[in-house]
Design a protein around this motif. Structure first.
Motif, mmCIF file in Angstrom:
data_model
loop_
_atom_site.group_PDB
_atom_site.id
_atom_site.type_symbol
_atom_site.label_atom_id
_atom_site.label_comp_id
_atom_site.label_asym_id
_atom_site.label_seq_id
_atom_site.Cartn_x
_atom_site.Cartn_y
_atom_site.Cartn_z
ATOM 1 N N GLY A 50 1.038 -1.005 0.246
ATOM 2 C CA GLY A 50 0.240 -0.157 -0.003
ATOM 3 C C GLY A 50 0.797 1.650 -0.156
ATOM 4 N N LEU A 51 2.071 1.312 -0.931
ATOM 5 C CA LEU A 51 3.371 1.849 -0.476
ATOM 6 C C LEU A 51 2.952 3.144 -1.736
ATOM 7 N N LEU A 52 2.317 2.683 -2.585
ATOM 8 C CA LEU A 52 2.346 3.280 -3.959
ATOM 9 C C LEU A 52 0.349 4.109 -4.423
ATOM 10 N N GLY A 53 0.569 4.933 -4.921
ATOM 11 C CA GLY A 53 -0.936 5.416 -4.728
ATOM 12 C C GLY A 53 -1.862 5.829 -3.917
ATOM 13 N N ILE A 54 -1.560 6.019 -2.962
ATOM 14 C CA ILE A 54 -1.828 7.071 -1.948
ATOM 15 C C ILE A 54 -3.028 7.151 -1.824
ATOM 16 N N ALA A 55 -2.631 8.810 -2.589
ATOM 17 C CA ALA A 55 -3.498 9.714 -3.240
ATOM 18 C C ALA A 55 -4.330 9.223 -4.017
ATOM 19 N N VAL A 56 -4.747 8.396 -4.245
ATOM 20 C CA VAL A 56 -5.772 7.783 -6.208
ATOM 21 C C VAL A 56 -6.562 7.186 -5.125
ATOM 22 N N PRO A 57 -7.832 7.888 -5.893
ATOM 23 C CA PRO A 57 -9.787 7.190 -5.454
ATOM 24 C C PRO A 57 -9.302 5.717 -5.525
ATOM 25 N N SER A 58 -10.412 5.007 -4.414
ATOM 26 C CA SER A 58 -10.031 3.573 -4.172
ATOM 27 C C SER A 58 -10.485 2.279 -5.197
ATOM 28 N N GLU A 59 -11.593 3.220 -6.276
ATOM 29 C CA GLU A 59 -11.294 2.788 -7.000
ATOM 30 C C GLU A 59 -10.826 2.141 -7.996
ATOM 31 N N PHE A 60 -10.214 3.113 -8.487
ATOM 32 C CA PHE A 60 -8.858 3.240 -8.587
ATOM 33 C C PHE A 60 -7.885 1.848 -8.276
ATOM 34 N N GLY A 61 -7.608 1.283 -6.852
ATOM 35 C CA GLY A 61 -6.770 1.075 -6.308
ATOM 36 C C GLY A 61 -6.118 1.897 -5.989
ATOM 37 N N GLY A 62 -6.573 2.508 -5.458
ATOM 38 C CA GLY A 62 -5.606 3.451 -4.362
ATOM 39 C C GLY A 62 -5.423 3.485 -3.316
ATOM 40 N N GLY A 63 -5.062 4.298 -2.178
ATOM 41 C CA GLY A 63 -5.424 4.408 -0.464
ATOM 42 C C GLY A 63 -6.227 5.666 -0.135
ATOM 43 N N ASP A 64 -6.763 6.510 -1.478
ATOM 44 C CA ASP A 64 -7.986 7.029 -1.435
ATOM 45 C C ASP A 64 -7.287 8.693 -0.454
ATOM 46 N N ASN A 65 -6.738 8.469 -0.169
ATOM 47 C CA ASN A 65 -5.477 9.891 0.590
ATOM 48 C C ASN A 65 -4.423 10.628 0.829
ATOM 49 N N PRO A 66 -5.056 11.469 0.085
ATOM 50 C CA PRO A 66 -4.711 13.178 -0.574
ATOM 51 C C PRO A 66 -3.954 13.751 0.393
ATOM 52 N N ASP A 67 -3.244 13.007 1.716
ATOM 53 C CA ASP A 67 -2.247 13.712 2.507
ATOM 54 C C ASP A 67 -1.055 13.499 1.899
ATOM 55 N N PHE A 68 -0.924 14.780 1.590
ATOM 56 C CA PHE A 68 0.598 14.946 1.267
ATOM 57 C C PHE A 68 2.215 13.807 2.840
ATOM 58 N N ARG A 69 1.367 14.196 3.867
ATOM 59 C CA ARG A 69 2.285 14.300 4.738
ATOM 60 C C ARG A 69 3.151 12.224 5.323
ATOM 61 N N PHE A 70 1.962 11.378 4.916
ATOM 62 C CA PHE A 70 2.372 9.852 4.066
ATOM 63 C C PHE A 70 3.476 9.567 3.485
ATOM 64 N N ARG A 71 3.535 10.839 2.711
ATOM 65 C CA ARG A 71 4.813 11.058 1.426
ATOM 66 C C ARG A 71 5.664 11.387 2.141
ATOM 67 N N MET A 72 5.985 12.545 2.952
ATOM 68 C CA MET A 72 6.691 12.470 3.634
ATOM 69 C C MET A 72 7.613 11.665 4.663
ATOM 70 N N VAL A 73 6.187 10.781 5.249
ATOM 71 C CA VAL A 73 6.906 9.549 6.254
ATOM 72 C C VAL A 73 7.716 8.615 5.014
ATOM 73 N N GLN A 74 7.269 8.099 3.597
ATOM 74 C CA GLN A 74 7.889 7.343 3.284
ATOM 75 C C GLN A 74 9.712 7.950 2.670
ATOM 76 N N MET A 75 9.703 9.034 2.568
ATOM 77 C CA MET A 75 10.971 9.571 1.566
ATOM 78 C C MET A 75 11.736 9.732 3.321
ATOM 79 N N GLU A 76 11.193 9.715 4.209
ATOM 80 C CA GLU A 76 12.030 10.491 5.229
ATOM 81 C C GLU A 76 12.678 8.874 6.035
ATOM 82 N N GLU A 77 11.499 7.602 5.452
ATOM 83 C CA GLU A 77 11.898 5.920 6.117
ATOM 84 C C GLU A 77 13.227 5.909 4.989
ATOM 85 N N PHE A 78 13.335 6.005 4.035
ATOM 86 C CA PHE A 78 13.592 5.980 2.774
ATOM 87 C C PHE A 78 14.890 6.253 2.929
#
Length: 387
Positions: A50-78
């Motif tokens: 579930g680390l790709l397409g976090i902001a994508v609507p669930s109807e297209f297989g995404g996480g349906d969450n546009p909160d950019f802070r989740f992307r920031m968490v990923q970047m920090e951990e990488f």
């Protein structure tokens, strides 16, 4: 610095990202750098986690969450484990390719591509830059001309992140060359299309395991429904999405600077010279103090900009400021951190050496920092003239 930007949901997500990295990323980093390519299996594993397409609507297989802070968490951990190449690839997927499709794509286009991009079975690339046109996109020469109901593309692109592995590429081309910026359009190009050709996998100073390529379009014919967005508005579509891209670069810069500081602080109090830890020398403490202060300022700047982005209020000028200043401060911090490592900092077995090489691209990515200053300066001048 105690950060208030993250809540429990972000902390829980951070734990899952760390588990993913420990299993799928860290054991492979050295091999990927040596081979110059990341395994496709890692992309699929990221999709399954579930680390790709976090902001994508669930109807297209995404996480349906546009909160950019989740992307920031990923970047920090990488960044924490030195996985800067994987971060670069996934940032192109999540912060460039996917938003272009999600914002501009038709139902059919999104149904075809977004689920695969979200589950990691497809890798995307954005092809804007050309040998004679980097930050100046109006100078591109790739053309797309109508032939019946089809479009035929001719031209080439360079420095395309994910270019070797990409299954789908969003390409900017001139559809009405005589109209300048108003004569450009975007196209969705599957990489198995006849006439699509990959050139060299480019050898880079840093981000060694992230694939960067030349791409060529030789009488490449695609149907009319390959047009992404509105014909003639390709340049505008790109400009509208640059703030997100530049925020991705800014967030990467802060994440990497944080990691460099943590490695260096630990090293300074483990490494001994003249009978004491080098962190106990005044010169070292002063340098660490300067780095910590610069980093706190950078984190505060980024966190404010991230909240503005979430609220839809981040301007192009604000994004340019964040990208320029944070990528510059990142390079400054990493340089100081390498110096504190002494001779070991020059050895690739230490993460700070690889981070130093990886850092240099950020002031160039997404429009050079000189272009960022021009954007900021023009805004200052415009406001001065109106007062």
């Amino acid at each position: 610095m105690k950060r208030t930007i993250f809540d429990q949901d972000h902390d829980d997500f951070r734990s899952s990202v760390r588990a993913f990295i420990a299993k799928h990323i860290s054991p492979n980093l050295e091999r990927w750098d040596s081979e110059g390519l990341i395994d496709r299996e890692a992309w699929k594993a990221a999709g399954e986690a579930g680390l790709l397409g976090i902001a994508v609507p669930s109807e297209f297989g995404g996480g349906d969450n546009p909160d950019f802070r989740f992307r920031m968490v990923q970047m920090e951990e990488f960044a924490r484990v030195g996985a800067n190449s994987f971060n670069a690839g996934t940032s192109v997927q999540d912060d460039l390719v996917i938003p272009y499709l999600a914002d501009l794509g038709t139902q059919d286009q999104n149904s075809r591509w977004l689920p695969a991009l979200c589950d990691g079975t497809a890798i995307g690339a954005l092809a804007l830059t050309e040998p004679g046109a980097g930050s100046d996109l109006q100078g591109i020469r790739t053309t797309a001309t109508r032939d019946g109901v089809d479009w035929v593309l001719q031209g080439s692109k360079i420095f395309i992140t994910n270019g070797i592995l990409a299954d789908v590429v969003i390409v900017l081309a001139k559809t009405a060359p005589e109209s300048g910026a108003r004569g450009m359009s975007l196209f969705i190009i599957p990489s198995n299309t006849p006439g699509f050709r990959r050139g060299r996998k480019l050898e880079k100073l840093g981000l060694r395991s992230n694939d960067t390529a030349e791409l060529f379009f030789d009488d490449l014919r695609v149907p009319s429904d390959s047009l992404l967005g509105v014909e003639g508005r390709g340049f505008v579509h790109v400009m509208e999405r640059l703030p997100r891209e530049r925020m991705s670069i800014a967030a990467t810069a802060v994440a990497a600077a944080m990691a460099a500081f943590e490695w260096t602080r630990g090293y300074c109090f483990e490494r001994h010279a003249f009978g004491q830890a080098i962190g106990n020398f005044q010169a070292t403490r002063f340098t660490l103090a300067e780095i910590a202060t610069d980093l706190d300022a950078g984190i505060s700047f980024l966190d404010r900009a991230a909240l503005l982005l979430n609220d839809g209020e981040l301007s192009a000028v604000d994004a340019a400021k964040a990208k320029y200043w944070l990528s510059d401060i990142h390079n400054k911090i990493v340089d100081r951190c390498l110096q504190l490592h002494g001779g070991y900092g020059f050895m690739l077995e230490y993460p700070i050496a690889r981070a130093y090489a990886d850092a240099r691209i950020l002031p160039i990515f997404g429009g050079t920092n000189e272009i960022m200053k021009e954007i900021i300066g023009r805004d200052i001048a415009a406001h001065a003239e109106s007062n």
